[in-house]
Motif scaffolding. Structure first.
Motif, PDB file in Angstrom:
ATOM      1  N   ASP A 114       0.704  -0.905   0.025  1.00  0.00           N
ATOM      2  CA  ASP A 114      -0.054   0.054  -0.468  1.00  0.00           C
ATOM      3  C   ASP A 114       1.146   1.251  -0.040  1.00  0.00           C
ATOM      4  N   VAL A 115       1.631   1.388   0.517  1.00  0.00           N
ATOM      5  CA  VAL A 115       2.561   2.336   0.308  1.00  0.00           C
ATOM      6  C   VAL A 115       3.154   2.743  -0.446  1.00  0.00           C
ATOM      7  N   LEU A 116       3.584   1.660  -1.238  1.00  0.00           N
ATOM      8  CA  LEU A 116       4.645   1.816  -2.856  1.00  0.00           C
ATOM      9  C   LEU A 116       3.215   2.116  -3.578  1.00  0.00           C
ATOM     10  N   LEU A 117       2.664   1.447  -3.579  1.00  0.00           N
ATOM     11  CA  LEU A 117       1.329   2.365  -3.896  1.00  0.00           C
ATOM     12  C   LEU A 117       0.806   3.613  -4.483  1.00  0.00           C
ATOM     13  N   ALA A 118       0.669   4.330  -2.986  1.00  0.00           N
ATOM     14  CA  ALA A 118       0.477   5.784  -2.531  1.00  0.00           C
ATOM     15  C   ALA A 118       1.754   6.125  -3.483  1.00  0.00           C
ATOM     16  N   VAL A 119       3.135   5.820  -3.878  1.00  0.00           N
ATOM     17  CA  VAL A 119       4.217   6.647  -3.376  1.00  0.00           C
ATOM     18  C   VAL A 119       4.730   6.686  -4.342  1.00  0.00           C
ATOM     19  N   ILE A 120       4.095   6.206  -5.687  1.00  0.00           N
ATOM     20  CA  ILE A 120       4.924   6.030  -6.596  1.00  0.00           C
ATOM     21  C   ILE A 120       3.753   7.002  -7.502  1.00  0.00           C
ATOM     22  N   PRO A 121       2.762   7.314  -7.745  1.00  0.00           N
ATOM     23  CA  PRO A 121       1.959   8.504  -8.332  1.00  0.00           C
ATOM     24  C   PRO A 121       3.139   9.836  -7.932  1.00  0.00           C
ATOM     25  N   PRO A 122       3.120  10.387  -6.590  1.00  0.00           N
ATOM     26  CA  PRO A 122       4.108  11.355  -6.902  1.00  0.00           C
ATOM     27  C   PRO A 122       5.084  11.168  -7.346  1.00  0.00           C
ATOM     28  N   LEU A 123       5.891  10.360  -6.539  1.00  0.00           N
ATOM     29  CA  LEU A 123       7.076  10.041  -7.351  1.00  0.00           C
ATOM     30  C   LEU A 123       7.093  10.250  -8.932  1.00  0.00           C
ATOM     31  N   PHE A 124       6.485   9.634  -9.488  1.00  0.00           N
ATOM     32  CA  PHE A 124       6.260   9.598 -10.497  1.00  0.00           C
ATOM     33  C   PHE A 124       6.267  11.447 -11.634  1.00  0.00           C
ATOM     34  N   LEU A 125       5.738  12.284 -10.683  1.00  0.00           N
ATOM     35  CA  LEU A 125       4.886  13.670 -10.601  1.00  0.00           C
ATOM     36  C   LEU A 125       6.735  13.768 -11.216  1.00  0.00           C
ATOM     37  N   ILE A 126       7.186  14.233  -9.875  1.00  0.00           N
ATOM     38  CA  ILE A 126       8.662  14.257  -9.467  1.00  0.00           C
ATOM     39  C   ILE A 126       9.788  14.264 -10.739  1.00  0.00           C
ATOM     40  N   LEU A 127       9.101  12.657 -11.199  1.00  0.00           N
ATOM     41  CA  LEU A 127      10.853  12.380 -12.103  1.00  0.00           C
ATOM     42  C   LEU A 127      10.331  12.814 -13.267  1.00  0.00           C
ATOM     43  N   LEU A 128       8.606  13.561 -13.680  1.00  0.00           N
ATOM     44  CA  LEU A 128       8.508  13.739 -14.722  1.00  0.00           C
ATOM     45  C   LEU A 128       9.072  15.450 -15.009  1.00  0.00           C
ATOM     46  N   VAL A 129       8.801  16.079 -13.286  1.00  0.00           N
ATOM     47  CA  VAL A 129       9.030  17.584 -13.669  1.00  0.00           C
ATOM     48  C   VAL A 129      10.713  17.491 -13.728  1.00  0.00           C
ATOM     49  N   LEU A 130      11.083  17.017 -12.429  1.00  0.00           N
ATOM     50  CA  LEU A 130      12.699  17.133 -11.533  1.00  0.00           C
ATOM     51  C   LEU A 130      13.954  16.869 -13.198  1.00  0.00           C
ATOM     52  N   GLY A 131      12.577  15.465 -13.645  1.00  0.00           N
ATOM     53  CA  GLY A 131      14.177  14.158 -14.554  1.00  0.00           C
ATOM     54  C   GLY A 131      13.960  15.178 -15.689  1.00  0.00           C
ATOM     55  N   SER A 132      13.054  15.745 -16.552  1.00  0.00           N
ATOM     56  CA  SER A 132      12.242  16.368 -17.593  1.00  0.00           C
ATOM     57  C   SER A 132      14.094  17.768 -17.176  1.00  0.00           C
ATOM     58  N   ILE A 133      13.736  18.264 -16.525  1.00  0.00           N
ATOM     59  CA  ILE A 133      14.985  19.461 -16.300  1.00  0.00           C
ATOM     60  C   ILE A 133      16.332  19.299 -16.224  1.00  0.00           C
ATOM     61  N   PHE A 134      16.878  17.429 -15.575  1.00  0.00           N
ATOM     62  CA  PHE A 134      17.630  17.321 -15.143  1.00  0.00           C
ATOM     63  C   PHE A 134      18.622  16.984 -16.479  1.00  0.00           C
ATOM     64  N   ALA A 135      18.045  15.941 -17.031  1.00  0.00           N
ATOM     65  CA  ALA A 135      18.625  15.849 -18.573  1.00  0.00           C
ATOM     66  C   ALA A 135      18.567  15.841 -19.320  1.00  0.00           C
ATOM     67  N   GLY A 136      17.887  17.362 -19.618  1.00  0.00           N
ATOM     68  CA  GLY A 136      18.428  18.173 -20.382  1.00  0.00           C
ATOM     69  C   GLY A 136      16.887  17.567 -21.541  1.00  0.00           C
ATOM     70  N   ILE A 137      15.499  17.347 -21.129  1.00  0.00           N
ATOM     71  CA  ILE A 137      14.788  17.093 -22.246  1.00  0.00           C
ATOM     72  C   ILE A 137      13.861  18.955 -22.560  1.00  0.00           C
ATOM     73  N   ALA A 138      13.857  19.084 -21.181  1.00  0.00           N
ATOM     74  CA  ALA A 138      13.222  20.237 -20.798  1.00  0.00           C
ATOM     75  C   ALA A 138      13.121  21.297 -20.205  1.00  0.00           C
ATOM     76  N   THR A 139      12.831  22.425 -20.622  1.00  0.00           N
ATOM     77  CA  THR A 139      13.582  23.975 -20.217  1.00  0.00           C
ATOM     78  C   THR A 139      12.081  24.005 -18.500  1.00  0.00           C
ATOM     79  N   PRO A 140      12.772  24.307 -17.607  1.00  0.00           N
ATOM     80  CA  PRO A 140      11.824  24.383 -15.938  1.00  0.00           C
ATOM     81  C   PRO A 140      10.600  24.882 -16.281  1.00  0.00           C
ATOM     82  N   THR A 141      10.635  25.645 -18.173  1.00  0.00           N
ATOM     83  CA  THR A 141       8.828  26.805 -18.311  1.00  0.00           C
ATOM     84  C   THR A 141       8.331  25.521 -18.370  1.00  0.00           C
TER      85      THR A 141
END
Length: 479
Positions: free
Chosen positions: A251-278
């Motif tokens: 249950d903890v893993l299932l609860a944590v995965i969605p926000p971690l996915f959002l973090i990866l989507l935002v910060l991961g795209s910036i750190f990987a150079g895929i997207a600008t912060p905007t």
């Protein structure tokens, strides 16, 4: 004060008077933007009277040097404000990140994490405090909206902590400090504003703030674990403890995965150079909306409330932006930037002592002003001083303006305290608004003391080890 008035020039007295009048207006309850504009208009009027050729006697008494607040300059200022603020592409990320945080708070993700983590950690001594801190770190990396985070954690966790006989100071201190992590851990709206005010890369600031934010969260967790053993009565374990099964872990893993996915989507795209912060801010807003829809929380009412709150918060910040730039323009015409640069920059011969002196000023201002005013008004005034110190931040040539990035993160860590220090600590009042009967401001004030000390320890670590802020950006730009 008498010595200053006896030896200072008229311009120096005018600069001091501008700041004192601004603080006086704030204590009178005048909104920040109106106070900034009001002070500016008063001193424009004073300069015009002093320079009026028909009032030569008054002009001789108040002999301003190089004020230059002519009508033509003021007329041109509106175009400069529009071009530098309203049309600034970096600030497009501001309402998007605010929308993302508010929508995530409405999505039910945090409630699900709290419910599942309580089952996993609730049986431990201090387990509820650890749960609050872990959720606070996750929310910080996915929302960055302090008021919403503190209120949400207070509503969800404080009744359970009171029911388990937690000490009121330690319970409220944990919630208030965990909720403020979002101002430092990216994506942070404070870093977005700092990027604009200091004219440095937002990606550098996001990457530079990641390790200091996690270190601060780790210091909180270590403190709670140690405090639980030192004072077990303050955070007692429940009398009946059920065995933990794999279902709770799942249950903890299932609860944590969605926000971690959002973090990866935002910060991961910036750190990987895929997207600008905007661009990443748009992804985050869309991702938070999708999570709300998947959890069945998205409807017209929620969308309307989140959009209206985003508009109100963004308008409030942009209004202060415009007013602060107007204030800074008048201040510079009186020579305020040069006066402050001479006073602060020449206070110490050692450059790093000057940095500590600036941080001490920011720390003291945090008792009186909100982080928005400090960031918008003070940071541009301190930027020339930091550049002029020629600080040597070695080993990471790939980072543009490493000393400015390091200084910005130091100020960001220092401004963490502004949320927890009375009388203007907003996190304290957000939390008091949702506290159950019997929890007073006195309990909250006592509870935040150890966490403010931990924040200062975190500040010392970042000051001593600048690589914590420059290593990650250097790796990202290594190729």
């Amino acid at each position: 004060m008498e010595w200053f008035l006896a030896h200072a020039t008229v311009n120096e007295i005018a600069v001091l008077a501008m700041f004192l009048m601004f603080i006086w207006m704030l204590f009178r309850g005048i909104p920040v933007a109106m106070a900034l504009v009001g002070v500016s208009l008063v001193f424009i009027l004073i300069s015009q009277i002093a320079l009026d050729p028909y009032r030569s006697v008054f002009r001789d008494v108040i002999a301003f040097d190089r004020v230059g607040l002519e009508y033509q300059r003021l007329l041109a200022l509106s175009g400069r404000l529009f071009g530098s603020i309203v049309k600034n592409p970096v600030l497009v990320a501001l309402p998007m990140f605010i929308f993302m945080g508010l929508m995530l708070d409405q999505s039910g993700v945090a409630q699900r994490m709290m419910h599942s983590m309580q089952k996993l950690f609730g049986g431990l001594r201090g387990g509820l405090s650890l749960t609050v801190l872990l959720i606070g770190i996750i929310l910080a990396a996915s929302t960055g909206v302090i008021g919403a985070s503190v209120t949400l954690l207070g509503v969800m966790a404080l009744p359970a902590m009171m029911a388990q006989n937690y000490s009121k100071p330690i319970a409220t201190g944990t919630i208030a400090s965990a909720g403020t992590l979002g101002i430092l851990i990216p994506p942070s709206i404070m870093l977005v504003i700092m990027s604009d005010q200091l004219a440095i890369s937002l990606g550098d600031l996001f990457m530079g703030a990641l390790f200091p934010g996690l270190i601060l969260g780790a210091l909180y967790i270590v403190f709670i674990v140690i405090y639980g053993f030192v004072s077990p009565k303050s955070m007692p374990a429940p009398e009946r403890v059920e065995a933990i099964h794999w279902a709770e872990v799942r249950d903890v893993l299932l609860a944590v995965i969605p926000p971690l996915f959002l973090i990866l989507l935002v910060l991961g795209s910036i750190f990987a150079g895929i997207a600008t912060p905007t661009e990443a801010s748009g992804l985050g807003a869309a991702g938070a909306t999708l999570l709300a829809a998947l959890n069945g929380k998205l409807n017209y009412k929620v969308l309307k409330e989140v959009s209206r709150s985003t508009l109100n918060t963004s308008g409030y910040i942009v209004g202060i932006f415009l007013a602060a730039n107007f204030f800074a323009f008048v201040l510079r015409r009186y020579g305020g930037d040069e006066i402050i640069e001479l006073m602060v920059g020449n206070a110490f011969d050692e450059p790093y002592m000057t940095v500590l002196f600036i941080l001490f000023i920011v720390f003291l201002l945090g008792f009186l002003l909100d982080w928005i005013e400090i960031t918008i008004i003070i940071m541009p005034l301190m930027l020339p001083i930091i550049i002029g110190l020629n600080l040597d931040i070695p080993g990471f040539d790939q980072v543009r303006d490493p000393s400015v990035v390091w200084f910005a993160i130091l100020v960001a860590v220092t401004l963490q305290t502004s949320f927890l220090t009375p009388p203007v600590g907003f996190a304290l009042f957000y939390l008091k608004g949702v506290c159950p009967p019997g929890v007073t401001l006195g309990h909250i004030y006592r509870g935040i003391i150890p966490f403010v000390i931990l924040q200062l320890i975190g500040l010392f670590i970042v000051f001593e080890f600048p690589a914590l802020t420059t290593w990650l950006p250097s790796v990202a730009y290594a190729d």
